[in-house]
Enzyme design. Sequence first.
Site, PDB file in Angstrom:
ATOM      1  N   ARG A 107      24.762  31.704  33.443  1.00  8.09           N
ATOM      2  CA  ARG A 107      24.295  33.062  33.608  1.00  8.09           C
ATOM      3  C   ARG A 107      22.720  33.133  33.402  1.00  8.09           C
ATOM      4  O   ARG A 107      22.300  33.768  34.363  1.00  8.09           O
ATOM      5  CB  ARG A 107      24.978  34.198  32.987  1.00  8.09           C
ATOM      6  CG  ARG A 107      24.985  35.346  33.126  1.00  8.09           C
ATOM      7  CD  ARG A 107      25.739  36.548  32.460  1.00  8.09           C
ATOM      8  NE  ARG A 107      25.562  37.863  32.497  1.00  8.09           N
ATOM      9  CZ  ARG A 107      25.097  38.414  31.199  1.00  8.09           C
ATOM     10  NH1 ARG A 107      25.521  37.886  30.050  1.00  8.09           N
ATOM     11  NH2 ARG A 107      24.772  39.616  31.233  1.00  8.09           N
ATOM     12  N   HIS A 111      20.382  34.065  36.433  1.00  2.48           N
ATOM     13  CA  HIS A 111      19.661  35.517  36.427  1.00  2.48           C
ATOM     14  C   HIS A 111      18.003  35.359  36.417  1.00  2.48           C
ATOM     15  O   HIS A 111      17.514  36.294  36.679  1.00  2.48           O
ATOM     16  CB  HIS A 111      20.066  36.285  35.205  1.00  2.48           C
ATOM     17  CG  HIS A 111      21.430  36.989  35.526  1.00  2.48           C
ATOM     18  ND1 HIS A 111      21.822  38.072  34.804  1.00  2.48           N
ATOM     19  CD2 HIS A 111      22.632  36.306  36.155  1.00  2.48           C
ATOM     20  CE1 HIS A 111      22.979  38.178  35.243  1.00  2.48           C
ATOM     21  NE2 HIS A 111      23.538  37.453  35.936  1.00  2.48           N
ATOM     22  N   HIS A 240      32.748  31.826  38.673  1.00  5.22           N
ATOM     23  CA  HIS A 240      33.509  32.439  37.766  1.00  5.22           C
ATOM     24  C   HIS A 240      34.662  31.650  37.298  1.00  5.22           C
ATOM     25  O   HIS A 240      35.318  32.379  36.274  1.00  5.22           O
ATOM     26  CB  HIS A 240      33.721  33.750  38.444  1.00  5.22           C
ATOM     27  CG  HIS A 240      32.679  34.848  38.589  1.00  5.22           C
ATOM     28  ND1 HIS A 240      32.562  35.843  39.548  1.00  5.22           N
ATOM     29  CD2 HIS A 240      31.603  35.149  37.739  1.00  5.22           C
ATOM     30  CE1 HIS A 240      31.517  36.339  39.183  1.00  5.22           C
ATOM     31  NE2 HIS A 240      31.011  36.125  38.118  1.00  5.22           N
ATOM     32  N   THR A 241      34.933  30.603  37.788  1.00  7.23           N
ATOM     33  CA  THR A 241      35.810  29.686  37.044  1.00  7.23           C
ATOM     34  C   THR A 241      35.660  29.475  35.466  1.00  7.23           C
ATOM     35  O   THR A 241      36.491  29.361  34.897  1.00  7.23           O
ATOM     36  CB  THR A 241      35.872  28.454  37.847  1.00  7.23           C
ATOM     37  OG1 THR A 241      37.437  27.788  37.552  1.00  7.23           O
ATOM     38  CG2 THR A 241      35.204  27.434  37.423  1.00  7.23           C
ATOM     39  N   TRP A 272      38.422  35.064  34.266  1.00  5.20           N
ATOM     40  CA  TRP A 272      38.875  35.123  35.731  1.00  5.20           C
ATOM     41  C   TRP A 272      39.913  33.968  35.922  1.00  5.20           C
ATOM     42  O   TRP A 272      40.600  34.027  36.617  1.00  5.20           O
ATOM     43  CB  TRP A 272      37.641  34.583  36.530  1.00  5.20           C
ATOM     44  CG  TRP A 272      36.677  35.646  37.075  1.00  5.20           C
ATOM     45  CD1 TRP A 272      36.504  36.422  38.141  1.00  5.20           C
ATOM     46  CD2 TRP A 272      35.528  35.993  36.169  1.00  5.20           C
ATOM     47  NE1 TRP A 272      35.733  37.457  37.957  1.00  5.20           N
ATOM     48  CE2 TRP A 272      34.807  37.141  36.660  1.00  5.20           C
ATOM     49  CE3 TRP A 272      35.040  35.688  34.925  1.00  5.20           C
ATOM     50  CZ2 TRP A 272      33.705  37.550  36.235  1.00  5.20           C
ATOM     51  CZ3 TRP A 272      33.887  36.108  34.357  1.00  5.20           C
ATOM     52  CH2 TRP A 272      33.408  37.297  35.169  1.00  5.20           C
ATOM     53  N   THR A 273      40.084  32.868  34.687  1.00  4.98           N
ATOM     54  CA  THR A 273      40.904  31.721  35.092  1.00  4.98           C
ATOM     55  C   THR A 273      41.441  31.559  33.658  1.00  4.98           C
ATOM     56  O   THR A 273      41.100  32.019  32.585  1.00  4.98           O
ATOM     57  CB  THR A 273      40.148  30.580  35.314  1.00  4.98           C
ATOM     58  OG1 THR A 273      39.149  30.055  34.446  1.00  4.98           O
ATOM     59  CG2 THR A 273      39.491  30.629  36.784  1.00  4.98           C
ATOM     60  N   ASP A 280      36.641  24.094  37.751  1.00  6.48           N
ATOM     61  CA  ASP A 280      37.515  23.769  39.007  1.00  6.48           C
ATOM     62  C   ASP A 280      37.432  24.631  39.979  1.00  6.48           C
ATOM     63  O   ASP A 280      36.740  25.607  40.017  1.00  6.48           O
ATOM     64  CB  ASP A 280      38.700  23.056  38.376  1.00  6.48           C
ATOM     65  CG  ASP A 280      39.462  24.301  37.674  1.00  6.48           C
ATOM     66  OD1 ASP A 280      39.086  25.375  37.986  1.00  6.48           O
ATOM     67  OD2 ASP A 280      40.457  23.866  36.923  1.00  6.48           O
ATOM     68  N   ASP A 301      34.917  39.769  43.815  1.00  2.00           N
ATOM     69  CA  ASP A 301      35.701  38.518  43.825  1.00  2.00           C
ATOM     70  C   ASP A 301      36.847  38.883  44.979  1.00  2.00           C
ATOM     71  O   ASP A 301      37.135  38.100  45.689  1.00  2.00           O
ATOM     72  CB  ASP A 301      36.582  38.482  42.727  1.00  2.00           C
ATOM     73  CG  ASP A 301      35.668  38.239  41.400  1.00  2.00           C
ATOM     74  OD1 ASP A 301      34.475  37.411  41.618  1.00  2.00           O
ATOM     75  OD2 ASP A 301      35.822  38.927  40.142  1.00  2.00           O
TER      76      ASP A 301
END
Length: 407
Positions: A107, A111, A240-241, A272-273, A280, A301
């Site tokens: 991030r 950013h 976002h995984t 998210w996962t 992955d 998403d």
Amino acid sequence: MAGILPSPASISGLGASLAGPRRAPGGAASSRRAVTLSSLCLSPRCSDLPSSSRRIPSRNARGGGVRKSSGAASATSFASDPGQLKSAREDIKELLKTKFCHPIMIRLGWHDSGTYDKNIEEWPKRGGADGSLRFEPELKHGANAGLINALNLLQPIKDKYPGVTYADLFQLASATAIEEAGGPKIPMKYGRLDVTDPEQCPEEGKLPDAGPPSPAAHLREVFYRMSLDDKEIVALSGAHTLGRSRPERSGWGKPETKYTKDGPGAPGGQSWTVQWLKFDNSYFKDIKEKKDEDLLVLPTDAALFEDPSFKVYAEKYAEDQEAFFKDYAEAHAKLSNLGGFSIDDDLKEAQPEKFVAAKYSSGNRELSDSMKQKIRAEYEAIGGSPDKPLQSNYFLNIMIFIAGLPC
């Protein structure tokens, strides 16, 4: 092969000679050193001076070089030292192993580079990967909540390796985090310059929102401004995984879930996962299925499977992890270079140049015979000859020295 001086024909137009910037097709110019950590080789025609001596002048360029903004940009700055970059990468790997900070490092890099505006030519006004995120005004932007923690983790590494710019360090940490989490090797380039003053920070509002009224349109507005297309938008979304959203920072997500309540790292947030420290393609699979209420799905998403153009790529990545990795690596590298000053430095196919003193004339005037003799003498003194090109850019330093001698 590191350090071989390539022939003029092998230079793509992005390199620069010591005498001044070379114009690339489309008007780009560059005068900075760039390295890849895989080879740590030097860019064509760039100086092999120690990092403390390499002062990089600001130059006008489109998408690559430097143009000084009126009263804002420092006239000089420093590019990163290759040896220190390599060592910093090893320290970052150790940091990731102990702090599990992969998501926030990604991030941070995103950013810093994601403020780029292709419609602005002047550096640093155009934004991009320039290290401005280390300054308080930009850290206080709403989208950057919590990134002070990433900066605090990296600061000891920056202090240890002062020859690495913040701009390079942020992007190095981001790419290393992807790779160490099991993701693809990112084809990174280094040689970015830092802004030097908080006044050079970009204005707030250039990064994407999580829940805009029209998510697909918003993503395009933000990423098209950075010269990224639909495929790259979807591929980058796949990062976002990794990570979690914390409501106290972003206003999105649950305080904790069964996947985050015990960490690793600081507990809490909504991921998210399921395996949110493993890179992955499960992000695409989980969004498509929408079966687990403990997994986060933001409006941006969901748009990946609702917008017809985005959906083509999202469906593909959900089924084909290899395709996702390939497209992600390319998109990440492109994002990382936005607004920065890295130049292509592929020396694997470059051939060494035979020494011909006449090629190193000044301007439109050829060097005098006596000057050519001085250059050749210095060249041969360190093992070079017309038929034995040196495996080093050290020869260019000879020219710096001899340029000051009378002809």
